[in-house]
Design a protein around this motif. Structure first.
Motif, PDB file in Angstrom:
ATOM      1  N   ALA A  51      -2.005  10.276  -4.644  1.00  0.00           N
ATOM      2  CA  ALA A  51      -2.103   9.167  -5.592  1.00  0.00           C
ATOM      3  C   ALA A  51      -1.778   7.870  -4.869  1.00  0.00           C
ATOM      4  O   ALA A  51      -0.785   7.794  -4.137  1.00  0.00           O
ATOM      5  CB  ALA A  51      -1.146   9.377  -6.758  1.00  0.00           C
ATOM      6  N   PHE A  52      -2.616   6.850  -5.072  1.00  0.00           N
ATOM      7  CA  PHE A  52      -2.493   5.590  -4.343  1.00  0.00           C
ATOM      8  C   PHE A  52      -2.151   4.428  -5.271  1.00  0.00           C
ATOM      9  O   PHE A  52      -2.612   4.366  -6.419  1.00  0.00           O
ATOM     10  CB  PHE A  52      -3.812   5.253  -3.634  1.00  0.00           C
ATOM     11  N   THR A 103       0.870  -1.166   0.000  1.00  0.00           N
ATOM     12  CA  THR A 103       0.000   0.000   0.000  1.00  0.00           C
ATOM     13  C   THR A 103       0.910   1.219   0.000  1.00  0.00           C
ATOM     14  O   THR A 103       1.749   1.363   0.888  1.00  0.00           O
ATOM     15  CB  THR A 103      -0.909   0.026   1.244  1.00  0.00           C
ATOM     16  N   ALA A 104       0.771   2.070  -1.017  1.00  0.00           N
ATOM     17  CA  ALA A 104       1.668   3.208  -1.161  1.00  0.00           C
ATOM     18  C   ALA A 104       0.879   4.438  -1.576  1.00  0.00           C
ATOM     19  O   ALA A 104      -0.198   4.335  -2.164  1.00  0.00           O
ATOM     20  CB  ALA A 104       2.769   2.908  -2.179  1.00  0.00           C
ATOM     21  N   LEU A 130      -6.590  19.082   2.333  1.00  0.00           N
ATOM     22  CA  LEU A 130      -5.790  17.968   2.849  1.00  0.00           C
ATOM     23  C   LEU A 130      -4.891  18.413   3.998  1.00  0.00           C
ATOM     24  O   LEU A 130      -4.195  19.419   3.906  1.00  0.00           O
ATOM     25  CB  LEU A 130      -4.923  17.395   1.717  1.00  0.00           C
ATOM     26  N   SER A 131      -4.918  17.630   5.086  1.00  0.00           N
ATOM     27  CA  SER A 131      -3.998  17.891   6.194  1.00  0.00           C
ATOM     28  C   SER A 131      -3.123  16.686   6.528  1.00  0.00           C
ATOM     29  O   SER A 131      -2.137  16.827   7.248  1.00  0.00           O
ATOM     30  CB  SER A 131      -4.759  18.321   7.447  1.00  0.00           C
ATOM     31  N   GLY A 132      -3.471  15.499   6.008  1.00  0.00           N
ATOM     32  CA  GLY A 132      -2.634  14.346   6.289  1.00  0.00           C
ATOM     33  C   GLY A 132      -3.103  13.100   5.573  1.00  0.00           C
ATOM     34  O   GLY A 132      -4.245  13.006   5.115  1.00  0.00           O
ATOM     35  N   VAL A 133      -2.191  12.136   5.456  1.00  0.00           N
ATOM     36  CA  VAL A 133      -2.470  10.827   4.856  1.00  0.00           C
ATOM     37  C   VAL A 133      -1.876   9.766   5.773  1.00  0.00           C
ATOM     38  O   VAL A 133      -0.734   9.907   6.235  1.00  0.00           O
ATOM     39  CB  VAL A 133      -1.854  10.702   3.451  1.00  0.00           C
ATOM     40  N   VAL A 134      -2.645   8.721   6.040  1.00  0.00           N
ATOM     41  CA  VAL A 134      -2.197   7.640   6.916  1.00  0.00           C
ATOM     42  C   VAL A 134      -2.378   6.315   6.180  1.00  0.00           C
ATOM     43  O   VAL A 134      -3.467   6.016   5.677  1.00  0.00           O
ATOM     44  CB  VAL A 134      -2.990   7.603   8.236  1.00  0.00           C
ATOM     45  N   LEU A 135      -1.325   5.521   6.105  1.00  0.00           N
ATOM     46  CA  LEU A 135      -1.377   4.178   5.545  1.00  0.00           C
ATOM     47  C   LEU A 135      -1.167   3.166   6.665  1.00  0.00           C
ATOM     48  O   LEU A 135      -0.406   3.423   7.606  1.00  0.00           O
ATOM     49  CB  LEU A 135      -0.290   3.979   4.484  1.00  0.00           C
ATOM     50  N   ALA A 136      -1.821   2.007   6.553  1.00  0.00           N
ATOM     51  CA  ALA A 136      -1.701   0.997   7.606  1.00  0.00           C
ATOM     52  C   ALA A 136      -1.823  -0.397   7.010  1.00  0.00           C
ATOM     53  O   ALA A 136      -2.497  -0.602   5.989  1.00  0.00           O
ATOM     54  CB  ALA A 136      -2.776   1.200   8.669  1.00  0.00           C
ATOM     55  N   THR A 137      -1.174  -1.363   7.638  1.00  0.00           N
ATOM     56  CA  THR A 137      -1.370  -2.760   7.282  1.00  0.00           C
ATOM     57  C   THR A 137      -2.603  -3.288   8.001  1.00  0.00           C
ATOM     58  O   THR A 137      -3.116  -2.665   8.941  1.00  0.00           O
ATOM     59  CB  THR A 137      -0.135  -3.601   7.658  1.00  0.00           C
ATOM     60  N   ASP A 138      -3.082  -4.450   7.587  1.00  0.00           N
ATOM     61  CA  ASP A 138      -4.367  -4.941   8.089  1.00  0.00           C
ATOM     62  C   ASP A 138      -4.358  -5.243   9.582  1.00  0.00           C
ATOM     63  O   ASP A 138      -5.405  -5.257  10.218  1.00  0.00           O
ATOM     64  CB  ASP A 138      -4.818  -6.176   7.303  1.00  0.00           C
ATOM     65  N   GLY A 139      -3.181  -5.445  10.169  1.00  0.00           N
ATOM     66  CA  GLY A 139      -3.122  -5.682  11.602  1.00  0.00           C
ATOM     67  C   GLY A 139      -3.600  -4.502  12.428  1.00  0.00           C
ATOM     68  O   GLY A 139      -3.964  -4.659  13.593  1.00  0.00           O
ATOM     69  N   CYS A 140      -3.639  -3.314  11.823  1.00  0.00           N
ATOM     70  CA  CYS A 140      -4.074  -2.106  12.535  1.00  0.00           C
ATOM     71  C   CYS A 140      -5.580  -1.900  12.495  1.00  0.00           C
ATOM     72  O   CYS A 140      -6.081  -0.943  13.112  1.00  0.00           O
ATOM     73  CB  CYS A 140      -3.406  -0.875  11.929  1.00  0.00           C
ATOM     74  N   GLY A 178      -5.951   3.047   3.533  1.00  0.00           N
ATOM     75  CA  GLY A 178      -5.461   4.416   3.590  1.00  0.00           C
ATOM     76  C   GLY A 178      -6.544   5.397   3.986  1.00  0.00           C
ATOM     77  O   GLY A 178      -7.694   5.268   3.557  1.00  0.00           O
ATOM     78  N   THR A 179      -6.174   6.379   4.801  1.00  0.00           N
ATOM     79  CA  THR A 179      -7.110   7.368   5.330  1.00  0.00           C
ATOM     80  C   THR A 179      -6.583   8.769   5.067  1.00  0.00           C
ATOM     81  O   THR A 179      -5.383   9.030   5.242  1.00  0.00           O
ATOM     82  CB  THR A 179      -7.298   7.166   6.841  1.00  0.00           C
ATOM     83  N   LEU A 180      -7.486   9.672   4.647  1.00  0.00           N
ATOM     84  CA  LEU A 180      -7.154  11.080   4.496  1.00  0.00           C
ATOM     85  C   LEU A 180      -7.677  11.865   5.688  1.00  0.00           C
ATOM     86  O   LEU A 180      -8.774  11.609   6.186  1.00  0.00           O
ATOM     87  CB  LEU A 180      -7.785  11.660   3.223  1.00  0.00           C
TER      88      LEU A 180
END
Length: 278
Positions: free
Chosen positions: A148-149, A138-139, A199-209, A157-159
């Motif tokens: 862009a994802f 996930t990038a 936009l103020s931020g972008v957060v990416l996470a793996t499924d464990g989160c 991913g969360t904005l």
């Protein structure tokens, strides 16, 4: 940009003496940033190495030739679609170099569309192939007001926006997801672009989160069809903390290590980029 990330070994992996098989990497380009997280398949050999190869390939290729903020949506869409395919191809080339296999043949026939990252080793890959180094990706390229994802697997991913709202723009898949090494991965990678002037931020996470960062729709009295929702208390609290301490990731690591985060037993990785002044 304020960039912070952390990976924490899952309690289930800790119990059996298995190391963390997630990886993350970020590139700060000043007015833009590239984020990448990857979940190595615990049932496969050297999957942690596969996860590191995935984030390296993504950050290297997604940092090149980023369109300008004034470019139209079509330019961004074409660019990220091409880059997504190239990331998968570069991953396969690197993995094939490690395994000594043909990159055109694919590396992991046992991890096709009916086999998710934690669904077991799958069928025997056969001569000349290996089930090793299987990983997801996930990038995101954060270049306000554009994001862009690229995604293949079960990350999400969360904005975050300036009005203190969270938008789950890349939800976890509802069906088992393929690996980067699955047959046809370059054609199945998901790419898309979001234009968000606030936009103020972008957060990416793996499924464990997921258990820590996503709410069941019933929490907000919504029907099941609404799907998972970002836990605003988690995301907004994390953003406020990171802005206050200028990106010190220790509070993030502490949250990922807490008792609530340990419910799934899986490794947890979270990476974020916060827009300065956002």
């Amino acid at each position: 940009m304020i960039i912070a990330g952390a990976s924490v070994q899952g309690t289930a992996h800790l119990a059996i003496g298995q190391g963390c098989q997630d990886a993350f990497k970020a590139v700060d380009l000043g007015d833009a940033a590239v984020l990448a997280v990857s979940d190595g398949a615990g049932s496969r050999d050297r999957s942690a190495l596969g996860a590191h190869i995935a984030v390296d390939a993504a950050c290297r290729l997604l940092a090149e030739d980023i369109p300008g903020a004034e470019e139209p949506p079509e330019a961004w869409t074409r660019w990220i679609a091409g880059r997504g395919r190239r990331v998968v191809e570069e991953y396969l080339r690197a993995v094939s170099g490690v395994l000594g296999t043909d990159p055109c043949a694919g590396t992991d026939p046992g991890s096709g569309p009916d086999s998710g990252p934690d669904s077991g080793p799958g069928p025997d890959p056969g001569p000349g192939h290996s089930g090793a180094l299987a990983a997801t990706l996930t990038a995101a390229v954060v270049a306000p007001p554009w994001v862009a994802f690229v995604s293949l697997g079960d990350g999400f991913g969360t904005l975050l926006t300036r009005d203190d709202r969270c938008h789950l723009v890349l939800p976890p898949p509802t069906a088992p997801a393929p690996f980067l090494s699955s047959p046809g991965a370059a054609l199945r990678v998901r790419t898309f672009v979001v234009w968000e002037p606030e936009l103020s931020g972008v957060v990416l996470a793996t499924d464990g989160c997921a258990a820590l960062t996503l709410d069941h729709p019933s929490v907000r009295q919504l029907p099941l069809e609404a799907g998972p929702l970002p836990a605003e208390r988690f995301f907004l609290g994390l953003a406020a903390t990171l802005r206050e301490n200028h990106g010190d990731a220790e509070p993030l690591r502490s949250r990922l290590s807490g008792p609530e985060a340990a419910r799934t037993g899986d490794d947890l990785t979270l990476l974020c980029a916060l827009v300065e002044g956002g």
